[in-house]
Write a protein that holds these residues in place. Structure first.
Motif, short mmCIF file in Angstrom:
data_model
loop_
_atom_site.label_atom_id
_atom_site.label_comp_id
_atom_site.label_asym_id
_atom_site.label_seq_id
_atom_site.Cartn_x
_atom_site.Cartn_y
_atom_site.Cartn_z
N LYS A 79 -32.70 8.21 -44.22
CA LYS A 79 -32.38 8.85 -45.49
C LYS A 79 -32.79 10.32 -45.51
O LYS A 79 -32.87 10.93 -46.55
N SER A 80 -33.03 10.90 -44.33
CA SER A 80 -33.40 12.31 -44.28
C SER A 80 -32.27 13.13 -43.66
O SER A 80 -31.38 12.59 -43.01
N PHE A 81 -32.33 14.41 -43.88
CA PHE A 81 -31.31 15.33 -43.40
C PHE A 81 -31.33 15.37 -41.87
O PHE A 81 -32.40 15.40 -41.28
N PRO A 82 -30.19 15.38 -41.21
CA PRO A 82 -28.81 15.47 -41.70
C PRO A 82 -28.12 14.13 -41.92
O PRO A 82 -26.98 14.09 -42.36
N ALA A 83 -28.82 13.01 -41.61
CA ALA A 83 -28.18 11.70 -41.78
C ALA A 83 -27.79 11.43 -43.22
O ALA A 83 -26.77 10.79 -43.48
N ASN A 84 -28.56 11.95 -44.19
CA ASN A 84 -28.27 11.70 -45.60
C ASN A 84 -27.01 12.41 -46.08
O ASN A 84 -26.53 12.16 -47.17
N VAL A 85 -26.45 13.28 -45.25
CA VAL A 85 -25.15 13.90 -45.53
C VAL A 85 -24.10 13.33 -44.59
O VAL A 85 -22.99 13.00 -45.01
N ARG A 86 -24.44 13.20 -43.33
CA ARG A 86 -23.48 12.76 -42.32
C ARG A 86 -22.92 11.36 -42.61
O ARG A 86 -21.71 11.15 -42.55
N PHE A 87 -23.78 10.41 -42.92
CA PHE A 87 -23.29 9.04 -43.15
C PHE A 87 -22.40 8.95 -44.39
O PHE A 87 -21.32 8.35 -44.32
N PRO A 88 -22.79 9.54 -45.53
CA PRO A 88 -21.85 9.53 -46.67
C PRO A 88 -20.54 10.27 -46.37
O PRO A 88 -19.48 9.88 -46.85
N VAL A 115 -16.89 20.91 -51.63
CA VAL A 115 -17.75 21.10 -52.81
C VAL A 115 -17.77 19.82 -53.66
O VAL A 115 -18.84 19.39 -54.10
N GLY A 116 -16.62 19.20 -53.85
CA GLY A 116 -16.58 17.95 -54.59
C GLY A 116 -17.43 16.87 -53.94
O GLY A 116 -18.15 16.11 -54.61
N PHE A 117 -17.35 16.78 -52.61
CA PHE A 117 -18.16 15.81 -51.88
C PHE A 117 -19.65 16.08 -52.07
O PHE A 117 -20.42 15.17 -52.41
N VAL A 118 -20.07 17.32 -51.90
CA VAL A 118 -21.49 17.66 -52.02
C VAL A 118 -21.98 17.40 -53.44
O VAL A 118 -23.08 16.87 -53.64
N GLU A 119 -21.17 17.72 -54.43
CA GLU A 119 -21.57 17.47 -55.82
C GLU A 119 -21.69 15.99 -56.13
O GLU A 119 -22.40 15.60 -57.05
N SER A 120 -21.01 15.14 -55.35
CA SER A 120 -21.09 13.70 -55.57
C SER A 120 -22.33 13.06 -54.95
O SER A 120 -22.65 11.91 -55.24
N LEU A 121 -23.02 13.80 -54.09
CA LEU A 121 -24.21 13.26 -53.43
C LEU A 121 -25.38 13.20 -54.40
O LEU A 121 -25.52 14.05 -55.28
N ASP A 122 -26.23 12.20 -54.21
CA ASP A 122 -27.48 12.16 -54.96
C ASP A 122 -28.31 13.35 -54.52
O ASP A 122 -28.01 14.01 -53.52
N SER A 123 -29.38 13.60 -55.20
CA SER A 123 -30.25 14.72 -54.86
C SER A 123 -30.59 14.70 -53.37
O SER A 123 -31.04 13.69 -52.84
N ILE A 124 -30.32 15.80 -52.71
CA ILE A 124 -30.51 15.89 -51.25
C ILE A 124 -31.64 16.88 -50.96
O ILE A 124 -31.62 18.00 -51.46
N ASP A 125 -32.57 16.43 -50.16
CA ASP A 125 -33.61 17.34 -49.67
C ASP A 125 -33.26 17.70 -48.23
O ASP A 125 -32.79 16.86 -47.47
N THR A 126 -33.49 18.95 -47.88
CA THR A 126 -33.31 19.39 -46.51
C THR A 126 -34.63 19.98 -46.04
O THR A 126 -35.46 20.37 -46.87
N PRO A 127 -34.84 20.07 -44.74
CA PRO A 127 -36.10 20.62 -44.24
C PRO A 127 -36.13 22.14 -44.15
O PRO A 127 -37.03 22.70 -43.54
N TYR A 128 -35.18 22.80 -44.78
CA TYR A 128 -35.05 24.24 -44.61
C TYR A 128 -35.64 25.01 -45.78
O TYR A 128 -35.50 24.62 -46.94
#
Length: 166
Positions: A79-88, A115-128
């Motif tokens: 559930k951490s970046f980048p898997a939390n974006v890649r899998f969805p 942009v629509g895809f990213v806005e549909s994601l739950d709160s995402i934390d990244t290590p950056y």
């Protein structure tokens, strides 16, 4: 959008590039850069860096103040970046018979879809930490190796342009 969402927009664009290249059997495709509207005006820059395999990396200092590049691993059910974006992303866009090439060739629709895809994601934390690297300020033409950003910066992706070969 906040900085973490901006990172997700950039990663999503890279996933489209990776997927279209794979579906086109490695043929050269044009690459895009994201144009951001920011408090500094319009700019082009990257929210993260990658290794030679185009995998996101995070740079940190060890106890001896030596910069260390850490490859961000993608593991199943992580559930951490980048898997939390890649899998969805794959859940939404991976279709056996689709090539994405027509969508990828239309930067307006591609950016809207990302942009629509990213806005549909739950709160995402990244290590950056909030910063851009390899920055070009469009209004002045100035280039900067990096640009540190405030934690609560607001960014808007406004366009995709063909990336220069460098």
């Amino acid at each position: 959008m906040n900085f973490n969402q901006a990172v997700c927009v950039e990663l999503s664009l890279r996933l489209f590039e990776e997927y279209v290249t794979y579906k086109n059997r490695g043929k050269h495709i044009k690459k895009y850069s994201i144009v951001w509207d920011s408090p500094f005006g319009l700019l082009i820059g990257n929210t993260f860096t990658t290794n030679e395999f185009l995998t996101p990396i995070r740079t940190y200092l060890d106890s001896e103040f030596t910069p260390i590049d850490e490859t961000l691993k993608i593991e199943e059910n992580e559930k951490s970046f980048p898997a939390n974006v890649r899998f969805p992303w794959y859940d939404k866009f991976d279709r056996q018979w689709s090539s994405f090439y027509p969508l990828y060739q239309n930067p307006t629709m591609l950016l809207k879809e990302i942009v629509g895809f990213v806005e549909s994601l739950d709160s995402i934390d990244t290590p950056y930490e909030p910063q851009f690297v390899d920055v070009t300020l469009i209004n002045s033409g100035k280039t900067l190796p990096f640009l540190l950003l405030d934690d609560n910066i607001s960014l808007t992706p406004v366009s995709l342009i063909e990336a220069s070969e460098s």
